[in-house]
Design a protein around this motif. Sequence first.
Motif, PDB file in Angstrom:
ATOM      1  N   LYS A   1       0.806  -1.219   0.000  1.00  0.00           N
ATOM      2  CA  LYS A   1       0.000   0.000   0.000  1.00  0.00           C
ATOM      3  C   LYS A   1       0.841   1.273   0.000  1.00  0.00           C
ATOM      4  N   GLU A   2       1.955   1.277   0.741  1.00  0.00           N
ATOM      5  CA  GLU A   2       2.713   2.520   0.856  1.00  0.00           C
ATOM      6  C   GLU A   2       3.338   2.934  -0.472  1.00  0.00           C
ATOM      7  N   ILE A   3       3.681   1.972  -1.312  1.00  0.00           N
ATOM      8  CA  ILE A   3       4.293   2.286  -2.603  1.00  0.00           C
ATOM      9  C   ILE A   3       3.241   2.727  -3.616  1.00  0.00           C
ATOM     10  N   PHE A   4       2.069   2.137  -3.565  1.00  0.00           N
ATOM     11  CA  PHE A   4       1.064   2.352  -4.601  1.00  0.00           C
ATOM     12  C   PHE A   4      -0.051   3.315  -4.201  1.00  0.00           C
ATOM     13  N   GLN A   5       0.127   4.001  -3.081  1.00  0.00           N
ATOM     14  CA  GLN A   5      -0.871   4.975  -2.645  1.00  0.00           C
ATOM     15  C   GLN A   5      -1.005   6.091  -3.686  1.00  0.00           C
ATOM     16  N   GLY A   6      -2.207   6.233  -4.250  1.00  0.00           N
ATOM     17  CA  GLY A   6      -2.468   7.291  -5.219  1.00  0.00           C
ATOM     18  C   GLY A   6      -1.941   7.042  -6.622  1.00  0.00           C
ATOM     19  N   ILE A   7      -1.400   5.853  -6.871  1.00  0.00           N
ATOM     20  CA  ILE A   7      -0.814   5.549  -8.185  1.00  0.00           C
ATOM     21  C   ILE A   7      -1.891   5.083  -9.174  1.00  0.00           C
ATOM     22  N   GLU A   8      -1.922   5.737 -10.327  1.00  0.00           N
ATOM     23  CA  GLU A   8      -2.871   5.389 -11.385  1.00  0.00           C
ATOM     24  C   GLU A   8      -2.189   4.723 -12.568  1.00  0.00           C
ATOM     25  N   ALA A   9      -0.886   4.933 -12.713  1.00  0.00           N
ATOM     26  CA  ALA A   9      -0.152   4.377 -13.848  1.00  0.00           C
ATOM     27  C   ALA A   9       1.247   3.971 -13.412  1.00  0.00           C
ATOM     28  N   VAL A  10       1.716   2.848 -13.951  1.00  0.00           N
ATOM     29  CA  VAL A  10       3.074   2.377 -13.688  1.00  0.00           C
ATOM     30  C   VAL A  10       3.829   2.345 -15.011  1.00  0.00           C
TER      31      VAL A  10
ATOM     32  N   GLY B   1      -6.524  -2.398 -11.969  1.00  0.00           N
ATOM     33  CA  GLY B   1      -6.944  -1.320 -12.851  1.00  0.00           C
ATOM     34  C   GLY B   1      -5.894  -0.242 -13.047  1.00  0.00           C
ATOM     35  N   ILE B   2      -4.642  -0.574 -12.789  1.00  0.00           N
ATOM     36  CA  ILE B   2      -3.547   0.371 -12.964  1.00  0.00           C
ATOM     37  C   ILE B   2      -3.012   0.240 -14.390  1.00  0.00           C
ATOM     38  N   ARG B   3      -2.982   1.349 -15.119  1.00  0.00           N
ATOM     39  CA  ARG B   3      -2.512   1.328 -16.494  1.00  0.00           C
ATOM     40  C   ARG B   3      -0.988   1.240 -16.521  1.00  0.00           C
ATOM     41  N   MET B   4      -0.467   0.620 -17.579  1.00  0.00           N
ATOM     42  CA  MET B   4       0.976   0.371 -17.665  1.00  0.00           C
ATOM     43  C   MET B   4       1.544   0.808 -18.997  1.00  0.00           C
ATOM     44  N   GLY B   5       2.785   1.280 -18.953  1.00  0.00           N
ATOM     45  CA  GLY B   5       3.471   1.680 -20.166  1.00  0.00           C
ATOM     46  C   GLY B   5       4.946   1.333 -20.103  1.00  0.00           C
TER      47      GLY B   5
ATOM     48  N   LYS C   1       2.887  -8.309 -24.101  1.00  0.00           N
ATOM     49  CA  LYS C   1       2.525  -7.099 -24.846  1.00  0.00           C
ATOM     50  C   LYS C   1       1.144  -6.578 -24.448  1.00  0.00           C
ATOM     51  N   GLU C   2       0.221  -7.484 -24.171  1.00  0.00           N
ATOM     52  CA  GLU C   2      -1.169  -7.119 -23.879  1.00  0.00           C
ATOM     53  C   GLU C   2      -1.310  -6.265 -22.621  1.00  0.00           C
ATOM     54  N   TYR C   3      -0.321  -6.285 -21.745  1.00  0.00           N
ATOM     55  CA  TYR C   3      -0.429  -5.553 -20.484  1.00  0.00           C
ATOM     56  C   TYR C   3      -0.193  -4.044 -20.654  1.00  0.00           C
ATOM     57  N   PHE C   4       0.399  -3.644 -21.764  1.00  0.00           N
ATOM     58  CA  PHE C   4       0.863  -2.265 -21.889  1.00  0.00           C
ATOM     59  C   PHE C   4      -0.016  -1.437 -22.816  1.00  0.00           C
TER      60      PHE C   4
END
Length: 220
Positions: free
Chosen positions: A5-14, A110-114, A134-137
């Motif tokens: 949780k502490e790393i991903f708090q407020g994260i919408e995209a990785v 539901g976190i988008r990835m690039g 490939k499908e994850y990005f």
Amino acid sequence: MTLKKEIFQGIEAVLFDLDGTLIDSMWIWEDIDREYLGKFGIDLPDDLEEMVQGMSFSETAEYFKKRFHIPQPIEEIKAEWNRMAWDKYSNEVPLKEGVLAFLEELQQQGIRMGIATSNSKELVELVISKLGVKEYFHSIRTSCEVAKGKPSPDIYELVARDLGAAAENCLVFEDIIQGIQAGKNAGMRVCGVYDKNSERDAVRKREEADYYINSYLELA
């Protein structure tokens, strides 16, 4: 896997770098550089890796051409590097430990990835297709598509725009100092990733990144 949780708090995209971060491939390039320069009777300089780290594929070709007086045009240099790396990226490059489960968990959350890479578009497309990820990005970009390579923030800003995410809501994963700096320069949080090839920089990577992992399994 449950995201810490502490790393991903407020994260919408990785946003991920590719080589040394998602895949174990950095070892390939010293061999390619040695072989390529050997064709021109040039020994591999000790400082070469340090000098080109973070550069885009095109910037690296330009550097080689200028420093070593390579007669080939830039596009031909890049095409030859692609040819030399093709078989290894097809058959010898694995995902790093824990990557697949991590990508699956991000997707479920539901976190988008690039991907924001200094490698060539051809090799990126090849390896992520071969490894079945490939499908994850939602965005796959190379530094050749922006004005400057890392540590400039350009590539990370571009991928964030693709993903529709503000910088403060992005988390970057990077294995080299210049990449960590690029993410920080873009105003994003950055997690340094251990890679054997940059082991000498581990202490500095820990200092410059917001977080640091030796393996994605640590995020379980």
